[in-house]
Enzyme design. Structure first.
Site: not given
Ligand code: PGA
Length: 281
Positions: A168, A222, A243-244, A96, A9-11
């Site tokens: 999530e 995370s 995400g990150g 999301h 999830n690159w946001k």
């Molecule tokens: P994160 O994000 O891994 O940076 O916590 C996950 C997400 O929002 O899908």
């Protein structure tokens, strides 16, 4: 048979086409020998098409980060399923916590988007999860049930089989806007197992056991190379929404490789180096 699904999830983190193409190509190269794990990334809308052209004939798939519930029309700022299809998206993230909690998206809208995605054979990745406060008040089950009922109750077996669910917990998502006052941390294996169990049970009740067993329920919040192995080893955890740690091949690939190993792939026989958090080939 369930498969592992690992999504990035690159946001709004990778903001140029060049950078998106570069990372996507590295990931595509990294997973070229992995066949048992379904992997997708979700670049910004402007980068979807160029990225799709740059990863043609690779195993890497694309997801839209959201979409609207109409195909076409006067909807400023929205994107159509048809545009996602034009950019070769196989998946779309829906529900999301960022659109839910920052932009106020509600189950009814999420459901209508999800039905529209299914009409076009795009697989929705339906995100659900409770806040820290809701967990504290012991409302986790209620919130998960509410979000599941609100968006997928009454779907046909063939519709539900196209869906991926991402559990999530909001408090685990590495996002200060979502969690201004609480410590952000990944769910422990016990917490994740419990929530995935609640989700699987709801699916069993609603769609029957054989169908429920086939729906991937992936974990997000995370997740990284340090905690992925333990989380992915849990029975009801069928992958991750990352995400990150999906923004660079170094961080993303080890998670995918763990999933491949857990599904018995011989070709990923690397030695895990816990100091560098990388596989040594
Ligand atoms: P994160 O994000 O891994 O940076 O916590 C996950 C997400 O929002 O899908």
């Amino acid at each position: 048979m369930r498969r592992y699904v690992i999504g990035g999830n690159w946001k709004m983190q990778v903001v140029t086409v060049d950078e998106s193409v570069k990372i996507a190509q590295e990931i595509a190269r990294g997973i070229s020998s992995i066949s048992t794990v379904e992997v997708f990334i979700s670049p910004s809308f402007n980068s979807l098409y160029p990225v799709s052209q740059s990863i043609k004939e690779t195993r890497l798939h694309l997801a839209g980060q959201n979409m609207y519930n109409h195909d076409k029309g006067a909807f400023t700022g929205q994107i159509s399923a048809l545009s996602l299809l034009d950019a070769n998206c196989r998946y779309v993230l829906l529900g999301h916590s960022e659109p839910r909690r920052i932009f106020g998206e509600q189950d009814k809208l999420i459901r209508s988007k999800l039905l529209k995605a299914l009409d076009h054979n795009i697989s929705p990745v339906l995100c659900i999860g409770e806040t820290a406060r809701e967990r504290e008040l012991d409302q986790t089950t209620e919130i998960l049930h509410q979000q599941l009922s609100g968006s997928i109750k009454g779907l046909t077996p063939s519709q539900i089989r196209q869906i991926v669910i991402a559990y999530e917990p909001v408090w685990a998502i590495n996002n200060k806007f979502l969690n201004p006052d609480t410590e952000i941390r990944p769910a422990t294996p016990v917490e994740a197992k419990e929530a995935h169990g609640i989700t699987r049970d709801w699916l069993r009740n609603e769609f029957g056991a054989p169908t429920a067993e086939d729906i991937p329920i992936i974990y997000g919040g995370s997740m990284n190379a340090k905690n992925a192995k333990e989380l992915l080893s849990i029975d009801d955890i069928d992958g991750g929404l990352i995400g990150g740690a999906s923004l660079s091949v170094d961080k993303f690939l080890p998670i995918i490789q763990f999933a491949a190993r857990l599904s018995g792939e011989e070709s990923t026989d690397y030695q895990w180096d816990s100091n560098t958090l990388r596989f040594k080939e």
